[in-house]
Design an enzyme around this catalytic site. Structure first.
Site, PDB file in Angstrom:
ATOM      1  CG  HIS A 184     -72.900  43.981 -65.227  1.00 50.89           C
ATOM      2  ND1 HIS A 184     -73.149  44.594 -66.097  1.00 50.89           N
ATOM      3  CD2 HIS A 184     -72.397  42.629 -65.468  1.00 50.89           C
ATOM      4  CE1 HIS A 184     -73.227  43.857 -67.289  1.00 50.89           C
ATOM      5  NE2 HIS A 184     -72.545  42.825 -66.857  1.00 50.89           N
ATOM      6  CE  LYS A 226     -75.759  48.991 -73.287  1.00 50.28           C
ATOM      7  NZ  LYS A 226     -76.789  48.413 -72.864  1.00 50.28           N
ATOM      8  CG  ASP A 281     -78.816  49.073 -66.235  1.00 50.49           C
ATOM      9  OD1 ASP A 281     -77.811  49.480 -67.141  1.00 50.49           O
ATOM     10  OD2 ASP A 281     -78.912  47.933 -66.005  1.00 50.49           O
ATOM     11  CG  ASP A 282     -78.891  50.592 -70.757  1.00 47.23           C
ATOM     12  OD1 ASP A 282     -77.562  50.368 -70.175  1.00 47.23           O
ATOM     13  OD2 ASP A 282     -79.165  49.776 -71.738  1.00 47.23           O
ATOM     14  CB  CYS A 339     -73.302  47.751 -67.456  1.00 44.08           C
ATOM     15  SG  CYS A 339     -74.532  47.897 -68.694  1.00 44.08           S
TER      16      CYS A 339
END
Ligand code: NAG
Ligand code: NAG
Ligand code: NAG
Ligand code: NAG
Length: 617
Positions: A161, A406, A58-59, A98
């Site tokens: 998510h 991002k 994640d990220d 995301c």
């Protein structure tokens, strides 16, 4: 000021103003129970089919990983995957955020096709509440549904998510269960800084004029009641006082814990987030009301390992998706991983993630499933360049020499992600694949590598056009170098509904054309300031990004990987390539209409308390 963003939500607040359509609020009174219905046909299990383990960070930035060039963060487990598998060195997320990126990975389809993206006119860029209605439509094909239809047992661990699908009183939350997964241990939403900030319920900010207005209005209403009482209209006076007793606290609650009176109408208070948005679910019920941050990484590993062991023992083929919550904020690690890395809390989280990868690989070894399991690793998008913690530490990742990060849909740093695929004996170990590949390709690729039928055959009811293609022949070397399936393909890089850039692989060249660029805080910079929730809000359109489609910028990534030298716009090459790419994009636009964003629909994204799952229900 912190908060709220997450995988995005910019509290870059001031930077992202949008008007709230108060009229729609009336809809808020409408009660609606949404039950997503799974829509899957079952197939024939095959004994020889390989297991599949999908790992999603994640990220995580591409520059944070040892085998992608980092020399100071320890990622021995991911490095092992690179040695034993193929490193995808030109691997691209289908979004720099995301929710849309994960939707694309799950479905092999651009999220713009089903409204899982932010809109220029308002709303968040990702899902923000567990108790909200927006989510992956049940008509979409997914990895879970396809493998379930092929007879696999399917499991999802970690960050989903993509919508909880909770019903009235938070019952029967389907989450991944609505999309083909048989078992789950998951976070319906995302973690972010607020998972570690308790917030308070009783708030009365002296300086906020809304609260003064509330007091003033209450006093006036009270005065009216006193007057009515004097005039002997006792019943009327009682009615007025009773209404006030109900309305004033309700108004205080909405002011304090919702944000309807601000441009970020979809957000809630710290207290609400802390208590409601970090639930951990097992199947359809709440396991933890708040994610246990210190033990979460290990708890998640245990959930996936338990599932794999049970399936291995029964001899059935399985698909396990393990979506790490690291290294997204709040960057809380187990005590033994704290302060270990050379890069503060961020580095600790990357190393704890790698520890998890190592334990999962060790479990496969231990079960003698090394040879018979395809392992795929990636990140949902690039590192968040602006992220800076309250303690002054950088809390976002490193995208190597790729520019931007991002939130910046067309910028390479936002979408170039690490990718590794291991399938011993089938995919050459220690090799590299430099063709432009996408997270959109994962589903068709895994099906073909596993020797299973296509999505269309497995899911005739969800037979929608896919945007991904199978890389199987490239990975196994079956087709020979001349048959690169990515050749001639146009990849689109969106920000919300906009197409910010397009990429075209001719075989000899990989052209990238920028049509919109973020507006950065200063020349020479590739970010929009600093702050935990600061971001370039390119999905908002004109105020945050510049439309350069009249004079687009073209690069050849084969000659110029880091986009330092644009191709002269007077050259023959520029004119021919730009004309061809624009014509292809035009063709796409005519063929593929984008429905409205789900996230711009007030009733679909705000927190609806009656959908909230609780431990005690
Ligand atoms: C490794 O990753 C850290 C954390 O993101 C970053 O600060 C550092 O610059 C990277 N080092 C290299 C050599 O890429
Ligand atoms: C797994 O889930 C799929 C899709 O929801 C379903 O068709 C299948 O029957 C389930 N299998 C088992 C063993 O529960
Ligand atoms: C995997 O398969 C290869 C080739 O058949 C074999 O040599 C090797 O021992 C196997 N490895 C494991 C861990 O089973
Ligand atoms: C080429 O680029 C220059 C400077 O960026 C710009 O002024 C000019 O209009 C461009 N020409 C074309 C044909 O796009």
């Amino acid at each position: 000021m912190h908060s709220l963003i997450t995988c995005a939500l910019p509290s870059h607040a001031s930077r992202c103003a949008n008007a709230f359509n108060a009229g729609r609020l009336t809809c808020y009174l409408v009660l609606f129970v949404w039950v997503a219905s799974p829509d899957v046909t079952s197939g024939q299990p095959s004994l020889s089919s390989p297991n599949v383990l999908i790992l999603i960070a994640d990220d995580l930035g591409i520059g944070d990983v040892g085998c992608f060039g980092n020399t100071t963060i320890r990622t021995p487990a991911i490095d092992r995957l690179c040695r034993e598998g193929v490193a995808l060195t030109h691997h691209l997320a289908a979004a720099a955020l995301c929710t849309p990126s994960r939707a694309a990975l799950m479905t092999a389809r651009y999220p713009q096709r089903y409204g899982m993206v932010g809109a220029a006119s308002g709303g968040p860029p990702v899902l923000v509440h567990v108790a909200s209605r927006a989510g992956l439509p049940s008509s979409e094909p997914t990895i879970g549904k396809a493998f379930a239809a092929a007879g696999y047992r399917t499991h999802f661990t970690g960050k989903w998510h993509l919508g909880s699908g909770c019903g009235f009183l938070g019952r029967s939350c389907q989450g991944p269960l609505a999309h083909g997964f048989n078992s789950t241990f998951y976070l319906p939403n995302t973690l972010f800084e607020r998972a570690n900030v308790e917030g308070s319920f009783w708030v009365w900010p002296e300086e906020d004029f809304h609260y003064h207005a509330l007091v003033g209005t209450s006093a006036a209403v009270l005065a009216v009641a006193v007057l009515l009482k004097r005039l002997k209209f006792n019943v009327a006076a009682a009615v007025v006082v009773t209404s006030l007793l109900v309305a004033a606290p309700a108004a205080w609650f909405l002011l304090t814990h919702y944000r309807f009176h601000t441009p970020r109408w979809y957000q809630v208070s710290e207290w609400m987030d802390f208590n409601l948005n970090f639930v951990v679910m097992r199947q359809t019920s709440v396991l933890h009301q708040r994610a246990p941050l210190e033990s979460l990484s290990m708890d998640m590993v245990r959930a996936t390992v338990d599932f794999m062991r049970a399936e291995a023992a029964s001899g059935r083929s399985f698909l396990a998706v393990h979506a790490f919550s690291h290294p997204h904020t709040p960057l809380v690690c187990a005590p033994h991983n704290r302060g270990r890395s050379r890069h503060g809390r961020y580095g600790d989280a990357v190393e704890e993630l790698d520890e998890g990868v190592g334990l999962l690989l060790a479990a496969l070894d231990d079960m003698a499933l090394y040879n018979n399991t395809i392992v795929y690793f990636t990140s949902d998008h690039g590192g968040h360049l602006e992220a800076l913690g309250a303690d002054g530490q950088r809390t976002g990742g490193y995208n190597g020499l790729f520019k931007g990060g991002k939130f910046q849909g067309g910028m390479e740093g936002g979408i170039r992600v690490p990718g590794v695929l291991r399938y011993p004996g089938v995919v050459r170990d220690g090799s590299k694949l430099s063709s432009p590949t996408s997270l959109l390709d994962v589903l068709p690729t895994l099906l073909e590598l596993s020797g299973l039928p296509s999505v269309r055959e497995l899911l005739p009811d969800a037979a929608q056009p896919l945007d991904g293609l199978s890389l199987s022949s490239l990975l196994t070397g079956a087709g020979g170098a001349t048959e690169d399936p990515t050749r001639g393909r146009l990849l689109l890089h969106h920000s919300g509904m906009f197409v910010d850039a397009i990429r075209y692989n001719t075989g000899e060249h990989v052209y990238k054309l920028h049509l919109r660029r973020p507006v950065y805080s200063s020349a020479g910079s590739y970010q929009c300031g600093w702050g935990e929730t600061t971001a370039c809000c390119t999905w908002r359109g004109a105020s945050h990004s510049a439309d350069i489609s009249q004079h687009p910028i073209l690069f050849d990534l084969r000659r110029d990987a880091y986009e330092d030298r644009p191709i002269a716009n007077t050259s023959r090459e520029y004119m021919a390539v730009v004309q061809h790419m624009k014509a292809q994009l035009e063709g796409w636009r005519q063929q593929v209409p984008y429905p409205p964003s789900q996230f711009n629909s007030v009733m679909d994204v705000i927190l609806l308390p009656w959908l909230q799952p609780f431990t005690f229900l």
